[in-house]
Design a protein around this motif. Structure first.
Motif, short mmCIF file in Angstrom:
data_model
loop_
_atom_site.label_atom_id
_atom_site.label_comp_id
_atom_site.label_asym_id
_atom_site.label_seq_id
_atom_site.Cartn_x
_atom_site.Cartn_y
_atom_site.Cartn_z
N MET A 1 1.33 4.40 -2.77
CA MET A 1 1.05 5.81 -2.46
C MET A 1 2.26 6.70 -2.77
SD MET A 1 -1.01 5.26 1.13
CE MET A 1 -0.64 6.85 1.79
N MET B 1 -2.43 10.67 -2.54
CA MET B 1 -3.47 9.69 -2.21
C MET B 1 -3.28 9.24 -0.77
SD MET B 1 -4.04 6.13 -4.20
CE MET B 1 -3.14 6.69 -5.62
N GLY B 2 -4.36 9.25 -0.01
CA GLY B 2 -4.29 8.74 1.37
C GLY B 2 -4.69 7.27 1.40
N PRO B 3 -4.56 6.63 2.58
CA PRO B 3 -4.89 5.20 2.68
C PRO B 3 -6.35 4.88 2.32
CG PRO B 3 -3.62 5.89 4.59
CD PRO B 3 -3.95 7.13 3.84
N GLY B 4 -7.28 5.78 2.67
CA GLY B 4 -8.70 5.52 2.38
C GLY B 4 -8.96 5.44 0.88
N THR B 5 -8.41 6.42 0.15
CA THR B 5 -8.58 6.43 -1.31
C THR B 5 -7.88 5.22 -1.93
OG1 THR B 5 -8.63 8.83 -1.25
CG2 THR B 5 -8.19 7.83 -3.39
N GLY C 1 0.78 -1.23 0.00
CA GLY C 1 0.00 0.00 0.00
C GLY C 1 0.81 1.28 0.00
N TYR C 2 1.73 1.43 0.98
CA TYR C 2 2.43 2.70 1.07
C TYR C 2 3.35 2.92 -0.12
CZ TYR C 2 4.82 6.79 2.63
OH TYR C 2 5.31 8.07 2.68
N TYR D 1 -7.08 2.16 -0.58
CA TYR D 1 -7.70 0.84 -0.36
C TYR D 1 -9.12 0.78 -0.92
CZ TYR D 1 -3.59 -0.77 1.98
OH TYR D 1 -2.29 -1.16 2.22
N GLY D 2 -9.79 1.93 -0.94
CA GLY D 2 -11.11 1.96 -1.60
C GLY D 2 -10.97 1.67 -3.09
N SER D 3 -9.95 2.30 -3.71
CA SER D 3 -9.72 2.08 -5.14
C SER D 3 -9.29 0.65 -5.39
CB SER D 3 -8.64 3.04 -5.66
OG SER D 3 -9.04 4.36 -5.46
N LEU D 4 -8.36 0.14 -4.55
CA LEU D 4 -7.89 -1.24 -4.72
C LEU D 4 -9.05 -2.24 -4.60
CD1 LEU D 4 -4.49 -1.20 -2.77
CD2 LEU D 4 -4.80 -1.69 -5.20
N ASP D 5 -9.96 -1.97 -3.66
CA ASP D 5 -11.11 -2.88 -3.48
C ASP D 5 -11.94 -2.94 -4.75
OD1 ASP D 5 -12.74 -4.51 -1.59
OD2 ASP D 5 -14.25 -3.03 -2.15
N ARG D 6 -12.23 -1.77 -5.33
CA ARG D 6 -13.04 -1.74 -6.56
C ARG D 6 -12.25 -2.33 -7.74
NH1 ARG D 6 -15.38 2.16 -3.48
NH2 ARG D 6 -13.68 3.65 -3.57
N MET E 1 -10.01 -4.67 -7.53
CA MET E 1 -10.01 -6.14 -7.40
C MET E 1 -11.34 -6.71 -7.86
SD MET E 1 -7.88 -7.30 -4.06
CE MET E 1 -8.48 -6.12 -2.89
#
Lengths: 114, 282
Positions: free
Chosen positions: A33, A46-50, A29-30, A52-57, A59
């Motif tokens: 970023m 990009m922060g962690p929320g953006t 992740g980092y 991991y939210g993007s990575l989730d979608r 995936m």
């Protein structure tokens, strides 16, 4: 988007930056970023929320997947899938055409001949 | 890590609690690790980090909540089920209104059918209209009692029990034309009161041959529909309330079903799959 079909519409800056970063190899992740923050990576803050939210979608859309490798159980590594690779190639092709058009219109300087 | 760093991480951990539960469950550890890595990154100024994280929270929090709601409630199967149930509920509520309304309205004609038939028979037997029509006057605007009127072939009253504003009410000429063709007509008739208001009458009109020995004409039996309309209004309210109640149950059921069958983040299912693979040794 259906799983396994590369997107045909322009990608968001975050998704493009993630794909570009992962094109260089599996990353956590980092690291993604950090790559995104650089000028070469798109200057995307990009922060962690953006992320991991993007990575989730992504995936869910089949663009990336967890590699399963981890040097630390709290860190997850991700890699591009073939669909992600195609999506990145499609986006780069689209940008290349846009830049070529901009050059033809004189909006950008002509590329120097070597 | 310094005490400042620990405090910042605690604050960030607190902020993570505002993400949807499924998202947090899947990514909280990874997000905290990314934040820790950022804190440890000497090339990233604290100011930039704080600004990035605050902006990230402001944009990704609502985005993830919206995505959670969309994933939970905008699934095609859930929307399709809700639409089918809504259509069924609407059809049922319409039937709950239409069937009793029709029965009540048709039932409102029953005394008039008998009255018109009996009066027509008496007239055809040669009884004079003034004798055949009861003498008791009925104010059709106020009374709920049935009444009868005899008209000649041109639609002029020959004898009447009904009074409206001191006069015998006369249906539109077209009604008599229809009765001439069909022999009988059952209709809702709305004579206008003097004050501009109107009164609704359930009327049955029959064709009669041989009034006063030879003349053709019509008999009308009617009744004020006030009571029937009041019952129809109650039926309409009950059907409306039933419809709203059914929609409420469908909405509640859809929300509950959607919530308990909502898909989790992809990463959570990957983790669960990996976990079960380890357990089964595959």
């Amino acid at each position: 988007m259906e799983i396994g079909i590369a997107p045909t519409t322009p990608l968001s800056p975050a998704v493009f930056a993630i794909l570009l970063s992962l094109a260089q190899g599996d990353k956590h992740g980092y690291h993604i970023m950090k790559d995104a923050r650089t000028a070469e990576g798109g200057s995307v803050q990009m922060g962690p929320g953006t992320l991991y939210g993007s990575l989730d979608r992504m995936m869910r859309d089949g663009l990336v997947e967890e590699s399963g490798f981890s040097d630390d159980e709290r860190r997850r590594y991700y890699r591009l899938t073939a669909v992600g690779d195609a999506a990145l190639a499609g986006e780069l092709g689209r940008l290349a055409k846009t830049i070529a058009t901009a050059r033809a219109l004189g909006l950008l300087p002509q590329r120097g001949r070597s | 890590m310094t005490s400042h760093g620990t405090r910042r991480e605690s604050l960030y951990a607190l902020a993570l609690r505002f993400y949807p539960a499924h998202f947090r469950q899947a990514y909280e550890a990874a997000m905290r690790q990314a934040f820790r890595d950022a804190l440890a990154d000497t090339t990233l100024s604290r100011r930039t980090l704080v600004a990035t994280v605050l902006r990230d929270l402001a944009t990704s929090l609502p985005k993830e909540h919206f995505a959670m709601l969309r994933d939970t409630f905008a699934r095609p199967i859930l929307v399709y089920n809700a639409m089918v149930l809504t259509a069924l509920a609407t059809g049922l509520a319409l039937a709950l209104y239409a069937i009793p309304q029709s029965v009540l309205r048709q039932g409102a004609n029953d005394p008039q059918i008998a009255l018109a038939g009996d009066l027509a028979a008496r007239l055809e037997q040669g009884v004079a209209p003034a004798t055949a029509v009861p003498s008791a006057s009925v104010d059709i605007a106020r009374s709920l009692s049935p009444f009868v009127i005899v008209y000649d072939d041109q639609g002029h009253p020959l004898a009447s029990q009904a009074q409206l504003n001191g006069q015998t009410p006369i249906p539109p000429a077209g009604v008599f034309s229809n009765v001439r063709q069909r022999g009988e007509e059952r209709l809702s008739w709305q004579p206008v009161l003097g004050s501009g208001h109107s009164v609704r009458i359930a009327a049955v009109i029959e064709r009669v041959q041989g009034i006063n020995g030879a003349q053709s004409g019509f008999v009308l039996a009617g009744r004020n529909m006030r009571e029937v309309e009041s019952r129809i209004s109650q039926v309409s309210q009950m059907a409306g309330l039933t419809w709203i109640g059914m929609l409420g149950v469908i909405l509640l059921g859809t929300i509950t079903f959607g919530w308990y069958t909502r898909p989790g983040p992809v990463s959570a299912s990957v983790s669960e799959r990996n976990h079960s693979s380890v357990q089964t040794g595959s």
